[in-house]
Design a protein around this motif. Structure first.
Motif, PDB file in Angstrom:
ATOM      1  N   GLU A  77       5.779  10.165   5.721  1.00 42.47           N
ATOM      2  CA  GLU A  77       4.785  10.895   4.932  1.00 42.47           C
ATOM      3  C   GLU A  77       4.031  11.894   5.801  1.00 42.47           C
ATOM      4  O   GLU A  77       3.766  13.028   5.375  1.00 42.47           O
ATOM      5  CB  GLU A  77       3.804   9.903   4.293  1.00 42.47           C
ATOM      6  CG  GLU A  77       2.712  10.549   3.450  1.00 42.47           C
ATOM      7  CD  GLU A  77       3.260  11.341   2.276  1.00 42.47           C
ATOM      8  OE1 GLU A  77       2.605  12.325   1.878  1.00 42.47           O
ATOM      9  OE2 GLU A  77       4.339  10.987   1.766  1.00 42.47           O
ATOM     10  N   TYR A  87       0.832  -1.215   0.000  1.00 40.90           N
ATOM     11  CA  TYR A  87       0.000   0.000   0.000  1.00 40.90           C
ATOM     12  C   TYR A  87       0.860   1.256   0.000  1.00 40.90           C
ATOM     13  O   TYR A  87       0.658   2.170  -0.824  1.00 40.90           O
ATOM     14  CB  TYR A  87      -0.920  -0.004   1.225  1.00 40.90           C
ATOM     15  CG  TYR A  87      -1.684   1.296   1.400  1.00 40.90           C
ATOM     16  CD1 TYR A  87      -2.817   1.558   0.634  1.00 40.90           C
ATOM     17  CD2 TYR A  87      -1.263   2.259   2.317  1.00 40.90           C
ATOM     18  CE1 TYR A  87      -3.518   2.752   0.778  1.00 40.90           C
ATOM     19  CE2 TYR A  87      -1.954   3.448   2.473  1.00 40.90           C
ATOM     20  CZ  TYR A  87      -3.079   3.693   1.700  1.00 40.90           C
ATOM     21  OH  TYR A  87      -3.761   4.877   1.845  1.00 40.90           O
ATOM     22  N   MET A  88       1.859   1.331   0.903  1.00 44.13           N
ATOM     23  CA  MET A  88       2.685   2.523   1.038  1.00 44.13           C
ATOM     24  C   MET A  88       3.563   2.723  -0.196  1.00 44.13           C
ATOM     25  O   MET A  88       3.821   3.859  -0.607  1.00 44.13           O
ATOM     26  CB  MET A  88       3.553   2.436   2.294  1.00 44.13           C
ATOM     27  CG  MET A  88       2.771   2.467   3.603  1.00 44.13           C
ATOM     28  SD  MET A  88       1.711   3.925   3.790  1.00 44.13           S
ATOM     29  CE  MET A  88       2.919   5.255   3.780  1.00 44.13           C
ATOM     30  N   CYS A  89       4.027   1.635  -0.799  1.00 44.95           N
ATOM     31  CA  CYS A  89       4.878   1.724  -1.987  1.00 44.95           C
ATOM     32  C   CYS A  89       4.132   2.362  -3.159  1.00 44.95           C
ATOM     33  O   CYS A  89       4.699   3.162  -3.914  1.00 44.95           O
ATOM     34  CB  CYS A  89       5.366   0.338  -2.369  1.00 44.95           C
ATOM     35  SG  CYS A  89       6.466   0.318  -3.800  1.00 44.95           S
ATOM     36  N   ILE A  90       2.859   2.030  -3.292  1.00 43.75           N
ATOM     37  CA  ILE A  90       2.040   2.576  -4.383  1.00 43.75           C
ATOM     38  C   ILE A  90       1.512   3.971  -4.041  1.00 43.75           C
ATOM     39  O   ILE A  90       1.561   4.885  -4.868  1.00 43.75           O
ATOM     40  CB  ILE A  90       0.850   1.626  -4.681  1.00 43.75           C
ATOM     41  CG1 ILE A  90       1.385   0.284  -5.203  1.00 43.75           C
ATOM     42  CG2 ILE A  90      -0.111   2.253  -5.686  1.00 43.75           C
ATOM     43  CD1 ILE A  90       0.334  -0.788  -5.320  1.00 43.75           C
ATOM     44  N   LYS A  91       1.028   4.148  -2.807  1.00 45.24           N
ATOM     45  CA  LYS A  91       0.394   5.399  -2.407  1.00 45.24           C
ATOM     46  C   LYS A  91       1.413   6.515  -2.195  1.00 45.24           C
ATOM     47  O   LYS A  91       1.195   7.660  -2.619  1.00 45.24           O
ATOM     48  CB  LYS A  91      -0.400   5.161  -1.110  1.00 45.24           C
ATOM     49  CG  LYS A  91      -1.232   6.344  -0.658  1.00 45.24           C
ATOM     50  CD  LYS A  91      -2.447   6.550  -1.528  1.00 45.24           C
ATOM     51  CE  LYS A  91      -3.358   7.644  -0.968  1.00 45.24           C
ATOM     52  NZ  LYS A  91      -4.499   7.916  -1.877  1.00 45.24           N
ATOM     53  N   PHE A  92       2.534   6.215  -1.543  1.00 43.61           N
ATOM     54  CA  PHE A  92       3.545   7.230  -1.232  1.00 43.61           C
ATOM     55  C   PHE A  92       4.945   6.699  -1.596  1.00 43.61           C
ATOM     56  O   PHE A  92       5.749   6.378  -0.719  1.00 43.61           O
ATOM     57  CB  PHE A  92       3.495   7.599   0.259  1.00 43.61           C
ATOM     58  CG  PHE A  92       2.135   8.029   0.731  1.00 43.61           C
ATOM     59  CD1 PHE A  92       1.607   9.245   0.338  1.00 43.61           C
ATOM     60  CD2 PHE A  92       1.373   7.207   1.561  1.00 43.61           C
ATOM     61  CE1 PHE A  92       0.334   9.643   0.772  1.00 43.61           C
ATOM     62  CE2 PHE A  92       0.125   7.589   1.997  1.00 43.61           C
ATOM     63  CZ  PHE A  92      -0.406   8.821   1.598  1.00 43.61           C
TER      64      PHE A  92
END
Length: 278
Positions: A269, A229-234
């Motif tokens: 983030e 999730y974090m790799c794609i979102k941020f």
């Protein structure tokens, strides 16, 4: 029952227990007043009893007692009493390395050898209550010795107090503070400016890194993986987090779990967004 082997001053005596034949330091108001070697005494409710058989990071307790002036043992004992009032049960055997540190700091200052502590601000945030308790030593040391210590020295003393609370070595607490400082510096370089140390996001970031390092040292693992999730979102925060985890692993001499990257990215983030909005 204890047999006195040496009277240090009116408030401290070295003894041998008649029960286990081990050496102990007994501290308490007037405990040594009018006492003599080989005299037998009983401990009172207000006395603090310390085992001399302990071995600390700064050497054997017995050696420290012989090398350190009794006034520094008293100052350390009083500081630990304040810590006990604040935190409850603590490991009082930190008395010996604490007294040794205070004595050494006082000697340095007497010789005009002031040292700096680049981690003072980080220690103040990471170990807030310990730092606040450590500040209690400033007026006491000034009154008893005429020496005034600054916040850099207070920061080091705060680590000793932390070790008494968490059963964590001072060197390990310093390692955590240094790792936190390195991580925050990497985030600041990414931002291109210092982070506001008073902000909530900064405190959250520091505390997360603190426990991340503790998990790495203990082998504890996080259960939920947020990496995808974090790799794609941020992606930017994720890459910074990956670089930080790799660097922390190198500094600690161990590998951080991949799952740590996503959680750290989330905090990065948050602090980045807060700084950009400021």
């Amino acid at each position: 029952m204890y047999r006195i082997t040496k009277v240090l001053n009116h408030n401290a005596v070295l003894t041998i227990s008649t029960e286990d034949n081990q050496e102990y330091l007994i501290m308490g108001k007037g405990v040594g007043f009018g006492r003599r070697v080989n005299e037998r005494i009983e401990s009172r409710s207000m006395d603090r009893i310390y085992s001399i058989c302990e071995c600390t990071e700064r050497g054997k307790a017995g050696q420290i007692v012989k090398a350190v002036s009794p006034e520094f043992l008293e100052i350390a004992d009083g500081l630990l009493k304040k810590a006990e009032e604040t935190f409850g049960k603590i490991d009082r055997n930190v008395l010996f390395p604490l007294a040794d540190h205070i004595a050494f700091a006082a000697k340095r200052l007497q010789n005009k050898e002031q040292i700096s502590n680049p981690l003072t601000d980080d220690i103040r945030v990471l170990f807030h209550m310990e730092f606040k308790t450590a500040q209690e030593v400033v007026p006491v040391l000034k009154e008893k010795t005429g020496i005034l210590i600054d916040d850099d020295e207070v920061g080091y003393i705060a680590l000793h107090i932390h070790s008494a609370i968490e059963d964590e070595k001072v060197s390990q607490a310093m390692q955590v503070a240094r790792a936190v400082r390195n991580c925050v510096s990497m985030v600041e370089r990414e931002l291109g400016k210092p982070i506001d140390i008073q902000s909530l996001s900064y405190n959250r970031l520091m505390n997360h890194i603190r426990y991340m390092v503790a998990r790495a040292l203990s082998g504890e693992k996080l259960k939920i993986n947020m990496n995808d999730y974090m790799c794609i979102k941020f992606p930017q925060a994720f890459q910074v987090a990956r670089a930080i985890c790799e660097q922390v692993g190198k500094n600690l001499g161990c590998m951080l779990e991949d799952v740590e990257i996503g959680y750290l990215a989330m905090h990065i983030e948050r602090v980045t967004s807060a700084e950009l909005d400021a």
